[in-house]
Write a protein that holds these residues in place. Structure first.
Motif, short mmCIF file in Angstrom:
data_model
loop_
_atom_site.label_atom_id
_atom_site.label_comp_id
_atom_site.label_asym_id
_atom_site.label_seq_id
_atom_site.Cartn_x
_atom_site.Cartn_y
_atom_site.Cartn_z
N ARG A 38 59.82 52.23 32.48
CA ARG A 38 60.78 53.32 32.51
C ARG A 38 60.31 54.34 33.55
NH1 ARG A 38 64.41 55.74 28.99
NH2 ARG A 38 65.07 53.58 28.69
N LEU A 39 61.17 54.57 34.56
CA LEU A 39 60.90 55.60 35.55
C LEU A 39 61.69 56.84 35.18
CD1 LEU A 39 59.65 56.42 38.31
CD2 LEU A 39 61.78 55.64 39.36
N SER A 40 61.00 57.96 34.99
CA SER A 40 61.65 59.20 34.61
C SER A 40 61.25 60.30 35.57
CB SER A 40 61.29 59.59 33.17
OG SER A 40 59.88 59.64 33.02
N GLN A 41 62.08 61.34 35.61
CA GLN A 41 61.82 62.46 36.50
C GLN A 41 61.88 63.76 35.71
OE1 GLN A 41 64.63 62.95 39.73
NE2 GLN A 41 63.08 63.89 41.04
N SER A 42 60.90 64.61 35.90
CA SER A 42 60.84 65.88 35.17
C SER A 42 61.69 66.93 35.88
CB SER A 42 59.40 66.36 35.06
OG SER A 42 58.91 66.73 36.33
N ASP A 43 61.86 68.04 35.23
CA ASP A 43 62.66 69.12 35.80
C ASP A 43 62.07 69.67 37.10
OD1 ASP A 43 64.55 68.99 33.78
OD2 ASP A 43 63.48 70.41 32.50
N ASN A 44 60.75 69.53 37.27
CA ASN A 44 60.13 70.02 38.51
C ASN A 44 60.16 68.99 39.63
OD1 ASN A 44 58.14 68.16 37.94
ND2 ASN A 44 56.59 69.69 37.38
N GLY A 45 60.81 67.83 39.36
CA GLY A 45 60.97 66.81 40.40
C GLY A 45 59.93 65.73 40.40
N SER A 46 58.85 65.88 39.62
CA SER A 46 57.81 64.85 39.59
C SER A 46 58.27 63.64 38.78
CB SER A 46 56.52 65.42 38.99
OG SER A 46 56.72 65.80 37.65
N TYR A 47 57.68 62.49 39.09
CA TYR A 47 58.07 61.23 38.46
C TYR A 47 56.96 60.74 37.53
CZ TYR A 47 61.74 60.77 42.03
OH TYR A 47 62.84 60.97 42.85
N ALA A 48 57.37 59.93 36.56
CA ALA A 48 56.42 59.23 35.70
C ALA A 48 56.92 57.80 35.50
CB ALA A 48 56.28 59.93 34.36
N LEU A 49 55.98 56.86 35.50
CA LEU A 49 56.31 55.45 35.32
C LEU A 49 55.49 54.94 34.15
CD1 LEU A 49 57.94 53.07 36.59
CD2 LEU A 49 55.90 52.56 37.94
N ALA A 50 56.16 54.37 33.13
CA ALA A 50 55.45 53.95 31.92
C ALA A 50 55.94 52.59 31.46
CB ALA A 50 55.67 54.97 30.81
N VAL A 51 55.03 51.84 30.86
CA VAL A 51 55.39 50.58 30.20
C VAL A 51 56.08 50.91 28.89
CG1 VAL A 51 54.49 48.48 29.13
CG2 VAL A 51 53.45 49.34 31.25
N VAL A 52 57.27 50.32 28.65
CA VAL A 52 58.00 50.60 27.42
C VAL A 52 58.16 49.37 26.53
CG1 VAL A 52 59.21 52.62 28.31
CG2 VAL A 52 60.23 50.35 28.59
N ALA A 53 58.03 48.17 27.09
CA ALA A 53 58.11 46.95 26.29
C ALA A 53 57.52 45.80 27.09
CB ALA A 53 59.56 46.62 25.90
N THR A 54 57.02 44.79 26.38
CA THR A 54 56.45 43.63 27.04
C THR A 54 56.85 42.37 26.30
OG1 THR A 54 54.52 44.92 27.75
CG2 THR A 54 54.33 42.53 27.85
N ASN A 55 57.41 41.41 27.03
CA ASN A 55 57.66 40.07 26.49
C ASN A 55 56.41 39.25 26.73
OD1 ASN A 55 60.54 41.06 26.95
ND2 ASN A 55 60.87 39.11 25.91
N ARG A 56 55.60 39.11 25.70
CA ARG A 56 54.35 38.35 25.82
C ARG A 56 54.66 36.86 25.90
NH1 ARG A 56 50.89 41.97 27.56
NH2 ARG A 56 50.12 43.45 26.00
N GLY A 57 53.96 36.17 26.82
CA GLY A 57 54.08 34.73 26.91
C GLY A 57 55.50 34.27 27.20
N SER A 58 56.22 35.04 28.04
CA SER A 58 57.60 34.67 28.37
C SER A 58 57.67 33.27 28.96
CB SER A 58 58.17 35.70 29.35
OG SER A 58 58.12 36.99 28.80
N ALA A 59 56.67 32.91 29.75
CA ALA A 59 56.55 31.59 30.36
C ALA A 59 55.16 31.54 30.97
CB ALA A 59 57.64 31.39 31.42
N PRO A 60 54.63 30.37 31.32
CA PRO A 60 53.26 30.31 31.84
C PRO A 60 53.05 31.14 33.10
CG PRO A 60 53.99 28.12 31.22
CD PRO A 60 55.20 29.01 31.12
#
Length: 407
Positions: A38-60
């Motif tokens: 998830r890429l989000s932007q704060s009111d001051n214009g700065s960005y944050a990038l965070a892991v929000v979900a993971t499909n474990r073992g989706s394929a090799p």
């Protein structure tokens, strides 16, 4: 499915971020995971990038993600490196970034690229390891059903036997008229061409075009002169000139071709070629990677790996160790000739920018750094086509193979 604890913080993100930007991205890696960011932007214009979900073992070994704009389905090509076969999967997206498996099919080994074609009715996949191209019907559910398999052989190894021991289709690309699929074949030094039957989505092999011996065509992109949107049918009907740009991995060249349409055939006339580093000497060991056209159709954007020409500040402000970085390149397109003008070489943010993608506005670039196990977000100036500063980054488990936007 495994859910990152950061997913639980999404509500908190809403308390400190602006609704101006909150975008999901999806990342594949050889760890076997598909990671939602998830890429989000704060009111001051700065960005944050965070892991929000993971499909474990989706394929090799997931190697490529594909999402048709406006559709809530992501397709994953699994190269199947440790097993005899590859696989192709489809997932339903969600606003929170979670992916739900729709279906999965075993296929010929080594799928590394895919493209949706025939108005969203079908998908074509290029199989590097399996020396093949496959096609698939897209079902109303978003699932797939097999349509065709094309396999290829070489009568003898190519100019570079270590890389050209067999045909190695590396990307599937649909032309702007949605009438042809083009497949750069790194192992055979060919642009393979297939015409599309709009009634059935079946492909018919057409005359292939030979690239220079030992060049190893990897990825390519189309541009149509005078069209801000190369899928605008009214613009295409004006008989504007069409160009195809090819990045060749072995020779490390970028080549422009003028495209001529025939009766279920395409012809390519070379108009320009240069080294992928533009005005710089190509470093020993470099490996050209990606090729994209900017959303406004004015610039070609490329990447190259295994040549750390930059040293950038560490993303961790407490760590003074600088990060060696490979490069991205920007080229302006002369639509009257198809020639390219080198604009910029920019740091990619780390090692091996195997694939990258641009948001719809052309203002942000997401770079998948294979050997750095990282995704970085960097600004881009749509007016002059240049890459700007890094605004966000996050580590991802395993060797990153692709990153796409959900817009």
């Amino acid at each position: 499915m495994y859910y990152s604890p950061l997913r639980l913080a999404l509500g908190g993100l809403g308390l400190v971020t602006s609704s101006a930007l909150a975008t999901n991205l999806y990342v594949s890696s050889y760890s076997g995971d598909i990671t939602s960011l998830r890429l989000s932007q704060s009111d001051n214009g700065s960005y944050a990038l965070a892991v929000v979900a993971t499909n474990r073992g989706s394929a090799p070994s997931p190697a490529w993600l594909e999402k048709e704009p406006g559709k809530g389905v992501v397709y994953c090509m699994d190269e199947g490196l440790p097993v005899p076969n590859g696989s192709i999967s489809s997932y339903r997206t969600s606003p929170c970034g979670e992916l739900t498996l729709i279906d999965r099919h075993t296929t010929i080994s080594g799928p590394v690229s895919s493209v949706v074609y025939n108005k969203g009715k079908a998908m074509a996949a290029a199989h590097y390891g399996g020396s093949a191209v496959t096609t698939w019907n897209i079902l109303p559910t978003g699932g797939l059903s097999p349509l065709q398999n094309f396999t290829f052989k070489l009568s003898a190894p190519g100019t570079n036997p270590g890389r050209q021991d067999a045909p190695h289709p590396h990307e599937a690309i649909v032309d702007p008229t949605d009438s042809f699929i083009i497949v750069p074949d790194l192992g055979a030094d060919l642009l393979r061409v297939f015409s599309i039957d709009p009634a059935t989505s079946a492909l018919t092999p057409s005359k292939s075009f030979s690239t220079p011996p030992g060049s190893g065509p990897r990825h390519g992109a189309f541009s149509v002169s005078g069209c801000a949107d190369i899928k605008n049918q009214e613009c295409l009907a004006s008989k504007a000139d069409t160009y195809f740009f090819v990045v060749s991995e072995i020779s490390n060249n970028v080549t422009s071709y003028k495209v001529t349409y025939g009766n279920k055939t395409l012809d390519f006339t070379e108009v320009f070629t240069t080294g992928i580093y533009g005005n710089q000497t190509t470093p020993v060991g470099a490996a050209a990677g990606e090729a994209l056209i900017s959303p406004d159709n004015k610039f070609l954007l490329t990447s190259s790996r295994n040549a750390t020409l930059f040293s950038i500040p560490n993303f961790d402000s407490t760590n003074s160790t600088k990060i060696p970085s490979d490069t991205l390149q920007s080229w302006s397109i002369d639509h009257t000739t198809g020639k390219l003008s080198f604009r910029q070489s920019a740091p990619a943010g780390g090692s091996f920018p195997r694939q990258f993608s641009v948001n719809q506005k052309g203002t942000l670039v997401a770079v998948g750094l294979q050997l750095s196990s990282r995704v970085v977000i960097m600004e881009r100036n749509p007016s002059d086509g240049t890459f700007g500063k890094f605004v966000a980054e996050v580590g991802v488990t395993g060797d990153v193979t692709s990153v796409i936007w959900d817009e």
